[in-house]
Design an enzyme around this catalytic site. Structure first.
Site, mmCIF file in Angstrom:
data_model
loop_
_atom_site.group_PDB
_atom_site.id
_atom_site.type_symbol
_atom_site.label_atom_id
_atom_site.label_comp_id
_atom_site.label_asym_id
_atom_site.label_seq_id
_atom_site.Cartn_x
_atom_site.Cartn_y
_atom_site.Cartn_z
ATOM 1 N N SER A 143 0.858 -1.182 0.000
ATOM 2 C CA SER A 143 0.000 0.000 0.000
ATOM 3 C C SER A 143 0.889 1.226 0.000
ATOM 4 O O SER A 143 2.015 1.198 0.518
ATOM 5 C CB SER A 143 -0.900 0.008 1.241
ATOM 6 N N TYR A 156 -2.359 -1.449 10.282
ATOM 7 C CA TYR A 156 -2.300 -1.669 8.833
ATOM 8 C C TYR A 156 -0.960 -1.201 8.269
ATOM 9 O O TYR A 156 -0.308 -1.912 7.496
ATOM 10 C CB TYR A 156 -3.452 -0.915 8.167
#
Length: 261
Positions: A143, A156
Site C-alpha cells: 500500500s 495496517y
C-alpha cells in the site's frame, strides 16, 4: 513486443481474489493466458470470479484459503501443483484494515491484522517458493501507506511496511534460484476496504462521505486521479511476466504520483 506480457501455459495463484485488486489481477493474468487459481476466504466470491473468467475464455479454479493459517496456504499451493503440475506466479494480495487510534489498538486486533497482511505474505511466499522453478515470480500487495501514514491506520501501516521488508529479503534469498519477488503498492483505490469505511452502524453505505474522501484523495495526486483495481492488476501482470524479468526486490507504486519514493 506484446508477447513479453503473455503467460501461455503459466499457472498462477491469486489470494484475496474474490473482489477488488485480487479479482482484477486474476482476470488480467487469465487474459494473458495463465491458468488461475482464484483463492479467497469467501469461496462464494472466489467461485463467482472463476466462473466469469471461464465465461471470458480463460481457465480458472476457485479455492478457499485462510492466508493466516500456514497449513491452509500450503494446502492451496500443493493442491494447485497437483491440479496443474506447476506453479509459476504467486500473488499474495489478501489483506484487511481495522481502523483504530494507536492508543486503542488491542493485542488481539494487532495480531489479527499482522496475521493476515504480513504473516499471510510470509506463508504464501514460503509455500510458493518451495515448489517454484527458475523464472517464477512472487508479487505481494502492499500500500502507499508504506510511504506515509494516516491517523487510525497504525496496525495496517505496520503490516504493510513489514511486507516491504519481506519482499527485499525474499528477493535476495530467492534470486539465486531464479525466482523474482516484487510488490505493488496501490494508492487509494475504490475497493471493499475503502468502501467499508463508509458503512454506518445500520449497514448502509454512505455515498456522500465516500465521494468526499475520493475527492480529497484525488487532490493528492499530481495526475488528479485515484486508482482503480485494474491499474494495480496491470502492474501485477508486468511484474509476473517476462517483461519484468530483471525486476526483483522492487515495489511499484500505483498511486498517480501521490508518493514518489
Amino acid at each position: 513486443m506484446t508477447k513479453a506480457f503473455e503467460l501461455p501455459d503459466k499457472v498462477a495463484i491469486v489470494t484475496g481474489a474474490g473482489s477488488g485488486i485480487g479479482e482484477a489481477s486474476a482476470q488480467v493474468l487469465a487474459g494473458a493466458g495463465a491458468r488461475v487459481v482464484v483463492a479467497d476466504l469467501d469461496l462464494d466470491n472466489a467461485t463467482r470470479v472463476a466462473e466469469q473468467i471461464d465465461k471470458d475464455g480463460g481457465r480458472a479454479l476457485a479455492r478457499r484459503v485462510d492466508v493466516a493459517d500456514p497449513a491452509s496456504v500450503t494446502e492451496l499451493v500443493t493442491g494447485t501443483v497437483t491440479e496443474f503440475g506447476r506453479l509459476d506466479i504467486q500473488v499474495n494480495n489478501a489483506g484487511i484494515m481495522l481502523r483504530r487510534p494507536v492508543l486503542e489498538i488491542s493485542p488481539e486486533e494487532f495480531d489479527q491484522v499482522l496475521s493476515v497482511n504480513l504473516k499471510g505474505q510470509l506463508y504464501g511466499s514460503q509455500a510458493a517458493a518451495r515448489v517454484m522453478e527458475p523464472g517464477s515470480s512472487i508479487v505481494n500487495t502492499l500500500s502507499t501507506i508504506i510511504d506515509f501514514s494516516t491517523a487510525g491506520t497504525g496496525s495496517y501501516a505496520a503490516s504493510k511496511k513489514g511486507g516491504e521488508a519481506l519482499i527485499r529479503t525474499f528477493a535476495v534469498e530467492l534470486g539465486p534460484r531464479g525466482i523474482r519477488v516484487n510488490g505493488v503498492a496501490p494508492g487509494w483505490t475504490e475497493s471493499g476496504i475503502t468502501r467499508g469505511r463508509h458503512v454506518n452502524e445500520r449497514g448502509e453505505f454512505q455515498q456522500e462521505s465516500f465521494d468526499q474522501l475520493a475527492a480529497k484523495m484525488t487532490a493528492v495526486s499530481p495526475l488528479g486521479t485515484v486508482a482503480e483495481p485494474i491499474d494495480s492488476a496491470y502492474a501485477v501482470l508486468y511484474l509476473a511476466s517476462p517483461a519484468g524479468r530483471l525486476l526483483t526486490g522492487h515495489v511499484i507504486r500505483v498511486n498517480g504520483g501521490a508518493s514518489m519514493t
